[in-house]
Structure formats: C-alpha cells, structure tokens
Design a protein around this motif. Structure first.
Motif, PDB file in Angstrom:
ATOM      1  N   ALA A   1     -10.778 -11.968  -8.584  1.00  0.00           N
ATOM      2  CA  ALA A   1     -11.005 -10.745  -9.364  1.00  0.00           C
ATOM      3  C   ALA A   1     -10.858  -9.494  -8.509  1.00  0.00           C
ATOM      4  CB  ALA A   1     -12.388 -10.790 -10.007  1.00  0.00           C
ATOM      5  N   TYR A   2     -11.276  -9.567  -7.241  1.00  0.00           N
ATOM      6  CA  TYR A   2     -11.165  -8.393  -6.381  1.00  0.00           C
ATOM      7  C   TYR A   2      -9.699  -8.040  -6.122  1.00  0.00           C
ATOM      8  CZ  TYR A   2     -11.858  -5.306  -2.322  1.00  0.00           C
ATOM      9  OH  TYR A   2     -11.843  -4.244  -1.442  1.00  0.00           O
ATOM     10  N   ALA A   3      -8.874  -9.062  -5.906  1.00  0.00           N
ATOM     11  CA  ALA A   3      -7.445  -8.813  -5.700  1.00  0.00           C
ATOM     12  C   ALA A   3      -6.827  -8.179  -6.947  1.00  0.00           C
ATOM     13  CB  ALA A   3      -6.723 -10.118  -5.351  1.00  0.00           C
TER      14      ALA A   3
ATOM     15  N   ASP B   1      -1.094 -10.113  -1.853  1.00  0.00           N
ATOM     16  CA  ASP B   1      -2.343 -10.366  -1.124  1.00  0.00           C
ATOM     17  C   ASP B   1      -2.922  -9.027  -0.647  1.00  0.00           C
ATOM     18  OD1 ASP B   1      -4.440 -11.262   0.405  1.00  0.00           O
ATOM     19  OD2 ASP B   1      -3.196 -12.185   1.977  1.00  0.00           O
ATOM     20  N   PRO B   2      -3.479  -8.245  -1.558  1.00  0.00           N
ATOM     21  CA  PRO B   2      -3.951  -6.906  -1.171  1.00  0.00           C
ATOM     22  C   PRO B   2      -5.109  -6.922  -0.189  1.00  0.00           C
ATOM     23  CG  PRO B   2      -4.585  -7.437  -3.427  1.00  0.00           C
ATOM     24  CD  PRO B   2      -3.647  -8.517  -2.997  1.00  0.00           C
ATOM     25  N   TRP B   3      -5.883  -8.002  -0.145  1.00  0.00           N
ATOM     26  CA  TRP B   3      -6.983  -8.069   0.825  1.00  0.00           C
ATOM     27  C   TRP B   3      -6.412  -8.047   2.239  1.00  0.00           C
ATOM     28  CZ3 TRP B   3      -8.734 -11.894   4.419  1.00  0.00           C
ATOM     29  CH2 TRP B   3     -10.026 -11.666   4.927  1.00  0.00           C
ATOM     30  N   SER B   4      -5.423  -8.889   2.516  1.00  0.00           N
ATOM     31  CA  SER B   4      -4.827  -8.924   3.852  1.00  0.00           C
ATOM     32  C   SER B   4      -4.038  -7.654   4.149  1.00  0.00           C
ATOM     33  CB  SER B   4      -3.903 -10.145   3.985  1.00  0.00           C
ATOM     34  OG  SER B   4      -4.642 -11.346   3.908  1.00  0.00           O
ATOM     35  N   ASP B   5      -3.342  -7.142   3.144  1.00  0.00           N
ATOM     36  CA  ASP B   5      -2.425  -6.027   3.385  1.00  0.00           C
ATOM     37  C   ASP B   5      -3.095  -4.657   3.407  1.00  0.00           C
ATOM     38  OD1 ASP B   5      -0.355  -7.812   3.539  1.00  0.00           O
ATOM     39  OD2 ASP B   5       0.277  -7.566   1.466  1.00  0.00           O
ATOM     40  N   PHE B   6      -4.277  -4.540   2.789  1.00  0.00           N
ATOM     41  CA  PHE B   6      -4.923  -3.228   2.716  1.00  0.00           C
ATOM     42  C   PHE B   6      -6.383  -3.241   3.187  1.00  0.00           C
ATOM     43  CE2 PHE B   6      -1.415  -2.976  -0.278  1.00  0.00           C
ATOM     44  CZ  PHE B   6      -0.860  -1.743   0.037  1.00  0.00           C
TER      45      PHE B   6
END
Length: 520
Positions: free
Chosen positions: A147-149, A161-166
């Motif tokens: 859900a966070y992504a 993968d926005p967690w890794s990228d941002f």
C-alpha cells in the motif's frame, strides 16, 4: 471500573533509550515524548527479551519469553499454537488494528499441517499475528506491491519500486542517485519529501483510524519502522543535528583484548567491521538522531488528534521500542548482543485512570520487561489474564501506585545467532548457537551454549567494558547467576492447553471419573 476504553500501543524500531530527552539526551528535542513522560510513568529500567526485531516483538505480542514462544529469529515463524494480544482482544469482541511494522511471519507449515488454510476472517487474523492490518509496512526491503508503494506512485513517485528509488535513495554532490543502503550517504537527504516519508505516512494512517472510530472503543498498534536502517532521513531532518550534538561512542580497547569468541566473530561481519571505523558512526549518528526527531514531531500530531477527539481521558498509551542500536558502541553495529545499549529500551505508560494521578511524572526504577505489555493492556481493559500462558506481569500496579510486596529483581533476554555469519566464522552448527542473559541491579551474566560465559559488574563497570566471564575470582558470582537463570528457565510456562483453574478442579478427581486405583 477502569477508565480505559482505548489502547494506543506505539513501538519504534531500533530506538535506543538514551536517545530521548526524558532519558537524558542533552540535545534531542523530543518534546512530545517528554510530555508523555510527564503525563504518565517513565520506566527507567525496561528491557526486551531479545535484541532482534522478530523474537522481541513476538514476546511483546504474546507476553511470553523467547524460549516459550519459539520464534528465536526474524525468519522463524511464530507457531500457530501461540496466542497473541490481538487474539485475546478478539475473544472479547475487540479488534487490535495495525499501522506499520510487525515482523510477524506466519507458521505456514503449521497451518498446512492442520488443514487450516482458507479465506475466512479467522485465518486472515492468524496469518497476520492477530492484527487487523490497516496498513502493514515493514520497511526493511522493497515492497513494490504494498500500500505504501501505491501511495507513493499516486503522489508522483514514478517507479516500480519507489521505496528503493526515492525513500532510501539520495542525490549526491555530483547529481548521481545513490543508495541509503550505503551508510556513507546518511549525510544526504532522502529523495522522498518529508510529508511522503515512512514516518509521516504511518502517522497519517493512525490519525485517519482514530478519527474514523469517533467515540467507538478501539485498540491500535502504531509501529514505526524508524530509526532502523537504512539510515536516511528526509529533509530537513537529515541535517537537524550535527556530530557535536550526538552522544559520544562508548567503547574501550580492553573489549578487543582476548574478546569473547562470539563477539570477536561478530566484529568480522560487515556491519560491525564498518562501525568500528570512526567515519562510519560519525556519519550515521546525526542521521539517526534526525529520524528520532521526526518521529517525535509526528507524535505531536497524534497527541493533538487525541486532544481534539477527547481521547486523553480514556486511552491507555504505551510507548516503547523493540531494541536499541549499537551505532559503534562496543565496536559493534546493528543490535543482538546483551549490552544495555541494545537491551534497555524506552518505556512510557500513560494510564488515564484517576488511580494513576498520584504517579504522573514518576520515574519508575523497578524492572519492566517486554513481556509485561500484553498483560498490562489486558488488565487495563479488564480482560482475563490468561495466566496459564502469559509470563509477563501487568504494570498497572506501578502506574496506579498500588503497594506491591514483591517485584522482579532481574530480567532475561535470549539470542539465537544460527542465521548469522558469525556462526560459520566460529564453525558451529545452527543448533549450537543459543545464549541467555540474566541481569540484576548489579550483575549481568550471559550463558553461551558450549562456550565461556560473560559477566559484568554493573556497579564498578556500568559501561560494560570489563568481561569477568573467565576471571577465576568471580566463579561464585557466576555460579549464583547461573542458578538464577536455571530457576527462571524451569518456571517457563509450557503447560498451555489447560488453565490453572481447570487443573485445580481436576486435582485428585480420579474417583469422580470412575477410576479407583490404589485401593485396598
């Protein structure tokens, strides 16, 4: 009748006790947690049952020691036979909701063995460790389908993968995107905006939940993934503290001289070998403090919400952490070992009941443990204590100033390092990697399976630099502490399928059952 209708159980991941203002940090401006301490009771000697996320949390959630619940490491599932706080509340028609991390790993083998797998509500609860997962985010690895992504993508962070990228990436001085997995980048701001960060996101989910509940009773586990690594904070928190506003590293060359073999093996692992270098802890500590500051600032939003909703009058608040973080202390990185740096955690309990008015602002020096949280919550909600299983003890007697004739004089913790590289360095098999700690006011004793013990005199050596585990002059003390550990181990609750009351009723009842053995 207790005034408690609601429960807010807040946990941070890898937060040291000495990194709060109310616990003595000279620079961290944790004004909102300090306020909570003034409203409630701050436990100065609170200890976890493991220095590892998973086993520690399972002890918090079950009220049982690691040797009892058996989830000895992050990758070890909690047995389907264990009962968690969420299940206890469900029996009473209550729900324990979750926003954030739990580290619960379901016992899929146990579920399959008993053919329990299905889509019904109960199985969903079992798989989630008893929680109603409003929004689970463990924050240690990519969760591209979580859900966070999805939230980040809606906010404009275009990535698979926005967690890794941002969230855990930054831009260096050359304009290159770099990873927060590399601790050298902890000085940089995360690419994610503060309002979209993990701490902000999880706080918002909790606030939405409390608003939606209105006057209906609720129970919420607000579980922050920070200040756990990756040590990357969003602006402005990445630059909130300078190195001269950080605590000095606590380590002594004596610790490296003929070190205990397990500690020596750990110091060869990458995270410890790096934190032994000054440049590493000097880079990481300011970012770590920024992450702590961010949590405190967002808890201010939670306190304001409670105020607007009128919930301070009927909400039990428990604030704690699953363990600390070495950050270079004792020449170590990460956590796991038995030094107070990791084992001692912040614990603040706000009890809204009028019986607690006399203890508001008190600093409680009696020992508390992670296993005490589940029975404290059950006690506050006036629910059965499940004494046949739960090994902790309600803290309400201490928050409400009740005279207690006997209280624990020691605490216990455990470690299973079978999954760690140190095991292979030592040439040990996975089933020969256990250790247990008992700590009193003066002594700390660690029993290492098949290896020499450790012993520290906390009066003369409060920073735990001088290991007396192999000193011939302290054999008597080691023997006494070993006996304490054995006595505790023998008291663990393993008969959990019947209640003590059922045992009492069935005592000497064989004749009522038509059994007449031993007659003349």
């Amino acid at each position: 009748m207790s005034a408690v209708r609601n429960v807010l159980f807040i946990m941070c991941d890898q937060l040291r006790a000495d990194h709060l203002g109310c616990y003595g940090h000279p620079f961290l401006a944790t004004t909102h947690l300090d306020e909570l301490a003034r409203r409630g009771v701050r436990f100065d000697r609170a200890f976890v049952q493991s220095g590892v996320c998973g086993p520690s949390r399972m002890s918090f959630y079950t009220g049982r020691y690691v040797s009892s619940h058996g989830a000895t490491w992050n990758r070890v599932p909690l047995s389907v036979g264990e009962i968690t706080l969420g299940e206890y509340l469900r029996r009473a028609g209550r729900t324990l909701s979750l926003a954030g991390k739990t580290h619960v790993l379901p016992d899929l083998a146990g579920i399959a063995r008993f053919h329990l797998d299905g889509d019904d509500e109960w199985m969903r609860l079992i798989r989630a460790g008893g929680f109603d997962e409003l929004d689970r985010h463990d924050g240690h690895h990519p969760e591209p389908d979580g859900a966070y992504a999805a939230y980040l993508r809606r906010a404009g962070y275009e990535s698979t993968d926005p967690w890794s990228d941002f969230v855990i990436s930054a831009i260096d001085e050359q304009g290159k995107v770099v990873s927060g997995w590399n601790m050298r980048n902890a000085r940089l701001p995360a690419r994610v905006a503060e309002e979209h960060s993990e701490t902000a996101y999880t706080t918002e989910r909790a606030i939405e939940f409390m608003r939606a509940r209105g006057d209906a009773p609720w129970a919420l586990h607000l579980s922050y993934v920070k200040p756990h690594w990756p040590y990357l904070a969003p602006a402005p928190y990445h630059a909130r503290y300078s190195l001269d506003q950080c605590l000095a590293v606590k380590r002594d060359p004596r610790e490296l001289d003929d070190a205990h073999p397990v500690l020596a093996a750990y110091r060869k692992q990458e995270e410890c070998a790096n934190f032994m270098r000054d440049e590493v802890w000097r880079t990481v500590r300011p970012a770590y403090q920024g992450l702590v500051q961010q949590i405190d600032d967002h808890l201010g939003r939670v306190w304001e919400t409670l105020e607007r909703l009128g919930r301070w009058k009927d909400t039990l608040i428990v604030f704690t952490a699953d363990h600390g973080d070495f950050l270079g202390d004792h020449w170590l990185g990460e956590k796991e070992h038995f030094y107070d740096t990791v084992q001692r955690v912040p614990l603040i309990v706000y009890d809204p009941d009028s019986a607690a008015d006399a203890t508001r602002g008190r600093v409680e020096t009696r020992f508390a443990e992670g296993v005490d949280i589940a029975p404290t919550i059950l006690d506050a909600l006036e629910l059965p204590d499940s004494a046949e299983r739960i090994e902790g003890r309600s803290l309400l007697a201490l928050t409400r100033g009740v005279e207690v004739s006997e209280w624990r004089d020691c605490v216990f913790s455990e470690l299973d390092y079978g999954y760690r590289e140190a095991r292979r360095i030592l040439g040990r098999e996975p089933d020969h990697c256990r250790a247990w700690m008992v700590r009193t006011g003066r002594w700390k004793y660690v029993f290492w399976q098949d290896l020499a013990p450790q012993l520290f005199d906390l009066e003369s050596d409060p920073d735990e630099y001088n290991d007396l585990g192999r000193d011939s002059g302290f054999e008597r003390v080691r023997g006494e502490m070993r006996e304490r550990l054995l006595a505790w181990f023998m008291r663990l609750k393993r008969r959990v399928t019947v209640t003590d009351n059922e045992v009492d009723v069935a005592t000497a009842a064989h004749k009522r059952a038509g059994v007449f053995f031993g007659q003349w």
